[in-house]
Scaffold this motif. Structure first.
Motif, PDB file in Angstrom:
ATOM      1  N   HIS A 135       5.520   0.952  10.386  1.00  0.00           N
ATOM      2  CA  HIS A 135       4.206   0.991   9.783  1.00  0.00           C
ATOM      3  C   HIS A 135       3.292   1.993  10.480  1.00  0.00           C
ATOM      4  O   HIS A 135       3.612   2.546  11.516  1.00  0.00           O
ATOM      5  N   TRP A 136       2.202   2.223   9.814  1.00  0.00           N
ATOM      6  CA  TRP A 136       1.227   3.271  10.147  1.00  0.00           C
ATOM      7  C   TRP A 136       1.916   4.638  10.083  1.00  0.00           C
ATOM      8  O   TRP A 136       1.802   5.457  10.969  1.00  0.00           O
ATOM      9  N   ILE A 137       2.627   4.797   8.972  1.00  0.00           N
ATOM     10  CA  ILE A 137       3.302   6.074   8.723  1.00  0.00           C
ATOM     11  C   ILE A 137       2.277   7.110   8.253  1.00  0.00           C
ATOM     12  O   ILE A 137       1.174   6.772   7.827  1.00  0.00           O
ATOM     13  N   THR A 138       2.645   8.369   8.316  1.00  0.00           N
ATOM     14  CA  THR A 138       1.757   9.439   7.855  1.00  0.00           C
ATOM     15  C   THR A 138       1.571   9.340   6.339  1.00  0.00           C
ATOM     16  O   THR A 138       2.535   9.228   5.581  1.00  0.00           O
ATOM     17  N   GLN A 139       0.308   9.389   5.914  1.00  0.00           N
ATOM     18  CA  GLN A 139      -0.015   9.329   4.488  1.00  0.00           C
ATOM     19  C   GLN A 139      -0.322  10.716   3.935  1.00  0.00           C
ATOM     20  O   GLN A 139       0.157  11.089   2.873  1.00  0.00           O
ATOM     21  N   SER A 140      -1.102  11.480   4.685  1.00  0.00           N
ATOM     22  CA  SER A 140      -1.403  12.864   4.291  1.00  0.00           C
ATOM     23  C   SER A 140      -1.999  13.594   5.486  1.00  0.00           C
ATOM     24  O   SER A 140      -2.797  13.014   6.236  1.00  0.00           O
ATOM     25  N   GLY A 141      -1.588  14.832   5.686  1.00  0.00           N
ATOM     26  CA  GLY A 141      -2.090  15.596   6.820  1.00  0.00           C
ATOM     27  C   GLY A 141      -1.850  14.870   8.120  1.00  0.00           C
ATOM     28  O   GLY A 141      -0.722  14.476   8.431  1.00  0.00           O
ATOM     29  N   ALA A 142      -2.930  14.669   8.889  1.00  0.00           N
ATOM     30  CA  ALA A 142      -2.831  13.970  10.173  1.00  0.00           C
ATOM     31  C   ALA A 142      -3.137  12.485  10.038  1.00  0.00           C
ATOM     32  O   ALA A 142      -3.162  11.760  11.035  1.00  0.00           O
ATOM     33  N   CYS A 143      -3.361  12.016   8.819  1.00  0.00           N
ATOM     34  CA  CYS A 143      -3.821  10.645   8.610  1.00  0.00           C
ATOM     35  C   CYS A 143      -2.672   9.665   8.389  1.00  0.00           C
ATOM     36  O   CYS A 143      -1.872   9.849   7.469  1.00  0.00           O
ATOM     37  N   ASN A 144      -2.637   8.632   9.217  1.00  0.00           N
ATOM     38  CA  ASN A 144      -1.646   7.582   9.010  1.00  0.00           C
ATOM     39  C   ASN A 144      -2.275   6.425   8.236  1.00  0.00           C
ATOM     40  O   ASN A 144      -3.470   6.452   7.903  1.00  0.00           O
ATOM     41  N   ARG A 197      11.077  -2.295   3.530  1.00  0.00           N
ATOM     42  CA  ARG A 197      10.158  -2.940   4.468  1.00  0.00           C
ATOM     43  C   ARG A 197       9.050  -1.966   4.889  1.00  0.00           C
ATOM     44  O   ARG A 197       7.900  -2.364   5.095  1.00  0.00           O
ATOM     45  N   GLN A 198       9.388  -0.694   5.006  1.00  0.00           N
ATOM     46  CA  GLN A 198       8.376   0.315   5.341  1.00  0.00           C
ATOM     47  C   GLN A 198       7.340   0.420   4.219  1.00  0.00           C
ATOM     48  O   GLN A 198       6.132   0.480   4.490  1.00  0.00           O
ATOM     49  N   SER A 199       7.793   0.408   2.986  1.00  0.00           N
ATOM     50  CA  SER A 199       6.873   0.468   1.849  1.00  0.00           C
ATOM     51  C   SER A 199       5.948  -0.740   1.836  1.00  0.00           C
ATOM     52  O   SER A 199       4.738  -0.617   1.576  1.00  0.00           O
ATOM     53  N   PHE A 200       6.499  -1.904   2.121  1.00  0.00           N
ATOM     54  CA  PHE A 200       5.704  -3.131   2.174  1.00  0.00           C
ATOM     55  C   PHE A 200       4.650  -3.058   3.277  1.00  0.00           C
ATOM     56  O   PHE A 200       3.486  -3.425   3.072  1.00  0.00           O
ATOM     57  N   ALA A 201       5.041  -2.587   4.438  1.00  0.00           N
ATOM     58  CA  ALA A 201       4.155  -2.563   5.599  1.00  0.00           C
ATOM     59  C   ALA A 201       3.048  -1.524   5.489  1.00  0.00           C
ATOM     60  O   ALA A 201       2.077  -1.563   6.248  1.00  0.00           O
ATOM     61  N   ASN A 202       3.190  -0.593   4.549  1.00  0.00           N
ATOM     62  CA  ASN A 202       2.194   0.473   4.370  1.00  0.00           C
ATOM     63  C   ASN A 202       1.642   0.488   2.948  1.00  0.00           C
ATOM     64  O   ASN A 202       1.182   1.523   2.468  1.00  0.00           O
TER      65      ASN A 202
END
Length: 218
Positions: A72-81, A146-151
Protein backbone atom coordinates in the motif's frame (compact mmCIF):
# COMPACT_ATOMS: atom_id res chain seq x y z
CA UNK A 1 -25.90 58.66 14.21
CA UNK A 2 -26.61 58.31 10.50
CA UNK A 3 -22.89 58.65 9.72
CA UNK A 4 -21.97 55.93 12.25
CA UNK A 5 -24.68 53.67 10.85
CA UNK A 6 -23.48 54.23 7.33
CA UNK A 7 -19.91 53.31 8.30
CA UNK A 8 -21.14 50.13 10.01
CA UNK A 9 -23.08 49.15 6.90
CA UNK A 10 -20.04 49.84 4.72
CA UNK A 11 -17.81 47.68 6.94
CA UNK A 12 -20.36 44.86 6.90
CA UNK A 13 -20.63 44.99 3.11
CA UNK A 14 -16.84 44.90 2.88
CA UNK A 15 -16.64 41.83 5.14
CA UNK A 16 -19.37 40.05 3.19
CA UNK A 17 -17.67 40.83 -0.10
CA UNK A 18 -14.34 39.50 1.17
CA UNK A 19 -16.00 36.34 2.48
CA UNK A 20 -17.74 35.77 -0.83
CA UNK A 21 -14.51 36.24 -2.75
CA UNK A 22 -12.68 33.78 -0.51
CA UNK A 23 -15.47 31.27 -0.92
CA UNK A 24 -15.36 31.54 -4.69
CA UNK A 25 -11.60 31.06 -4.78
CA UNK A 26 -11.80 28.11 -2.39
CA UNK A 27 -9.63 29.71 0.27
CA UNK A 28 -11.97 29.34 3.22
CA UNK A 29 -11.07 26.50 5.57
CA UNK A 30 -13.50 23.63 5.81
CA UNK A 31 -15.99 24.16 8.61
CA UNK A 32 -15.45 21.99 11.71
CA UNK A 33 -18.59 20.01 10.89
CA UNK A 34 -17.40 19.11 7.40
CA UNK A 35 -16.63 15.49 6.71
CA UNK A 36 -13.64 14.03 4.95
CA UNK A 37 -14.33 13.74 1.26
CA UNK A 38 -14.01 10.02 0.72
CA UNK A 39 -16.19 8.65 -2.09
CA UNK A 40 -19.83 8.71 -1.00
CA UNK A 41 -20.96 5.26 0.14
CA UNK A 42 -24.18 3.68 -1.06
CA UNK A 43 -27.43 4.67 0.62
CA UNK A 44 -28.66 2.92 3.75
CA UNK A 45 -31.32 1.14 1.72
CA UNK A 46 -28.77 -0.14 -0.78
CA UNK A 47 -26.40 -1.06 2.05
CA UNK A 48 -29.15 -3.16 3.65
CA UNK A 49 -29.65 -4.96 0.34
CA UNK A 50 -25.89 -5.50 -0.03
CA UNK A 51 -25.59 -6.75 3.54
CA UNK A 52 -28.36 -9.29 3.01
CA UNK A 53 -26.39 -10.78 0.12
CA UNK A 54 -23.03 -11.08 1.89
CA UNK A 55 -21.80 -14.51 2.90
CA UNK A 56 -22.06 -15.00 6.66
CA UNK A 57 -19.35 -17.20 8.11
CA UNK A 58 -17.05 -17.38 11.10
CA UNK A 59 -14.06 -15.09 10.81
CA UNK A 60 -11.06 -16.88 9.43
CA UNK A 61 -7.61 -17.26 10.91
CA UNK A 62 -4.95 -14.56 10.84
CA UNK A 63 -2.32 -17.24 10.19
CA UNK A 64 -0.03 -16.12 7.40
CA UNK A 65 -1.24 -12.52 7.52
CA UNK A 66 1.24 -9.71 6.92
CA UNK A 67 0.68 -6.08 5.90
CA UNK A 68 3.38 -6.69 3.31
CA UNK A 69 0.91 -8.94 1.49
CA UNK A 70 -1.20 -5.80 0.87
CA UNK A 71 1.32 -3.44 -0.80
CA UNK A 72 0.00 0.00 0.00
CA UNK A 73 0.74 3.66 -0.49
CA UNK A 74 1.78 2.90 -4.03
CA UNK A 75 2.57 5.67 -6.51
CA UNK A 76 -0.60 7.16 -7.99
CA UNK A 77 0.85 9.88 -10.21
CA UNK A 78 4.16 11.69 -10.38
CA UNK A 79 5.66 11.78 -6.89
CA UNK A 80 2.30 11.27 -5.18
CA UNK A 81 1.49 8.03 -3.40
CA UNK A 82 -1.92 6.93 -2.15
CA UNK A 83 -1.47 8.46 1.31
CA UNK A 84 -0.63 11.87 -0.12
CA UNK A 85 -3.57 11.71 -2.53
CA UNK A 86 -5.96 11.06 0.36
CA UNK A 87 -4.37 13.77 2.52
CA UNK A 88 -4.91 16.26 -0.30
CA UNK A 89 -8.43 15.00 -1.00
CA UNK A 90 -9.65 14.96 2.59
CA UNK A 91 -7.93 18.12 3.81
CA UNK A 92 -8.58 21.81 3.47
CA UNK A 93 -6.05 24.27 1.98
CA UNK A 94 -3.47 21.50 1.72
CA UNK A 95 -0.10 22.61 0.35
CA UNK A 96 2.26 19.95 -0.96
CA UNK A 97 5.98 20.24 -1.63
CA UNK A 98 7.82 19.05 -4.74
CA UNK A 99 7.82 15.47 -3.44
CA UNK A 100 4.03 15.64 -2.88
CA UNK A 101 4.34 15.66 0.93
CA UNK A 102 1.67 17.74 2.67
CA UNK A 103 3.47 20.61 4.40
CA UNK A 104 0.43 22.57 5.57
CA UNK A 105 -3.33 22.42 5.70
CA UNK A 106 -6.03 21.24 8.06
CA UNK A 107 -7.83 17.93 8.44
CA UNK A 108 -11.15 17.22 10.12
CA UNK A 109 -11.44 13.67 11.46
CA UNK A 110 -15.10 12.57 11.29
CA UNK A 111 -14.49 9.63 13.62
CA UNK A 112 -13.78 11.83 16.65
CA UNK A 113 -14.60 15.37 15.51
CA UNK A 114 -11.03 16.63 15.91
CA UNK A 115 -9.30 19.07 13.55
CA UNK A 116 -5.54 18.80 12.97
CA UNK A 117 -3.03 21.09 11.31
CA UNK A 118 -0.11 18.71 10.78
CA UNK A 119 -0.16 15.74 8.43
CA UNK A 120 1.84 13.79 11.02
CA UNK A 121 -1.27 13.76 13.23
CA UNK A 122 -3.28 12.02 10.51
CA UNK A 123 -3.48 8.35 9.55
CA UNK A 124 -5.16 7.04 6.44
CA UNK A 125 -7.60 4.45 7.72
CA UNK A 126 -8.54 1.42 5.71
CA UNK A 127 -12.29 1.37 6.36
CA UNK A 128 -12.17 -2.44 6.19
CA UNK A 129 -8.80 -3.13 7.84
CA UNK A 130 -6.28 -5.24 5.97
CA UNK A 131 -6.23 -7.94 8.65
CA UNK A 132 -10.04 -8.01 8.71
CA UNK A 133 -10.04 -8.41 4.94
CA UNK A 134 -7.53 -11.26 5.20
CA UNK A 135 -9.80 -13.09 7.64
CA UNK A 136 -12.84 -12.40 5.45
CA UNK A 137 -11.52 -13.86 2.22
CA UNK A 138 -8.54 -11.82 1.04
CA UNK A 139 -6.20 -14.60 2.16
CA UNK A 140 -7.06 -16.36 -1.10
CA UNK A 141 -6.47 -13.32 -3.32
CA UNK A 142 -3.45 -12.61 -5.46
CA UNK A 143 -1.03 -10.00 -4.18
CA UNK A 144 -2.07 -7.78 -7.09
CA UNK A 145 -5.70 -7.87 -5.95
CA UNK A 146 -4.71 -7.17 -2.34
CA UNK A 147 -2.69 -4.18 -3.58
CA UNK A 148 -5.74 -2.84 -5.41
CA UNK A 149 -7.84 -3.25 -2.27
CA UNK A 150 -5.27 -1.52 -0.06
CA UNK A 151 -5.07 1.49 -2.40
CA UNK A 152 -8.72 1.72 -3.43
CA UNK A 153 -9.52 5.37 -4.09
CA UNK A 154 -12.78 4.61 -5.91
CA UNK A 155 -14.75 2.99 -3.10
CA UNK A 156 -15.16 4.52 0.42
CA UNK A 157 -12.25 2.43 1.72
CA UNK A 158 -9.67 5.13 2.57
CA UNK A 159 -10.21 8.12 4.85
CA UNK A 160 -7.98 10.58 6.72
CA UNK A 161 -8.56 10.42 10.49
CA UNK A 162 -6.83 11.13 13.80
CA UNK A 163 -3.84 8.82 14.06
CA UNK A 164 -4.45 7.45 17.56
CA UNK A 165 -8.13 6.86 16.79
CA UNK A 166 -7.14 4.78 13.77
CA UNK A 167 -4.70 2.87 15.95
CA UNK A 168 -7.39 2.28 18.58
CA UNK A 169 -9.66 0.86 15.87
CA UNK A 170 -6.96 -1.56 14.76
CA UNK A 171 -8.49 -4.47 12.85
CA UNK A 172 -11.81 -4.44 14.70
CA UNK A 173 -15.12 -4.73 12.87
CA UNK A 174 -18.27 -2.70 13.71
CA UNK A 175 -19.37 -5.23 16.33
CA UNK A 176 -16.20 -4.33 18.23
CA UNK A 177 -15.49 -0.68 17.34
CA UNK A 178 -17.42 2.32 16.02
CA UNK A 179 -16.56 6.03 15.69
CA UNK A 180 -17.20 8.03 18.86
CA UNK A 181 -19.10 10.61 16.79
CA UNK A 182 -22.45 8.84 16.75
CA UNK A 183 -23.81 10.96 13.90
CA UNK A 184 -21.11 9.50 11.64
CA UNK A 185 -21.88 5.86 12.37
CA UNK A 186 -24.47 5.55 9.61
CA UNK A 187 -21.95 6.77 7.03
CA UNK A 188 -19.33 4.48 8.55
CA UNK A 189 -21.37 1.28 8.28
CA UNK A 190 -22.63 2.19 4.80
CA UNK A 191 -19.00 2.55 3.73
CA UNK A 192 -18.07 -0.73 5.45
CA UNK A 193 -20.83 -2.69 3.72
CA UNK A 194 -20.16 -0.97 0.37
CA UNK A 195 -16.51 -2.01 0.56
CA UNK A 196 -17.15 -5.57 1.69
CA UNK A 197 -19.79 -6.05 -0.99
CA UNK A 198 -17.64 -4.72 -3.83
CA UNK A 199 -14.66 -6.85 -2.82
CA UNK A 200 -16.71 -9.98 -2.10
CA UNK A 201 -15.69 -10.28 1.54
CA UNK A 202 -17.69 -12.22 4.13
CA UNK A 203 -19.11 -11.03 7.46
CA UNK A 204 -19.39 -12.92 10.72
CA UNK A 205 -22.71 -13.12 12.54
CA UNK A 206 -21.92 -10.54 15.25
CA UNK A 207 -20.61 -8.14 12.61
CA UNK A 208 -23.76 -8.55 10.51
CA UNK A 209 -26.01 -7.96 13.51
CA UNK A 210 -24.17 -4.76 14.41
CA UNK A 211 -24.34 -3.51 10.83
CA UNK A 212 -28.05 -4.31 10.56
CA UNK A 213 -28.83 -2.56 13.83
CA UNK A 214 -27.16 0.68 12.76
CA UNK A 215 -28.47 0.58 9.19
CA UNK A 216 -32.02 0.10 10.45
CA UNK A 217 -31.69 3.41 12.26
CA UNK A 218 -30.27 5.32 9.29
Amino acid sequence: MSGVYARRVARRISVLATTAALTVTGLLATAPTAQAAMPTPVSAATARTYLASLTVKAEGSSTGYSRDLFPHWITQSGACNTREVVLKRDGSNVVQDSSCAAVSGSWYSPYDGATWYAASDIDIDHMVPLSEAWKSGANSWTTAKRQSFANDLTRPQLIAVTDNVNQAKGDQDPAEWLPSVTSYRCTYVRAWVHTKYYWGLSVDSAEKSALQSILNGC
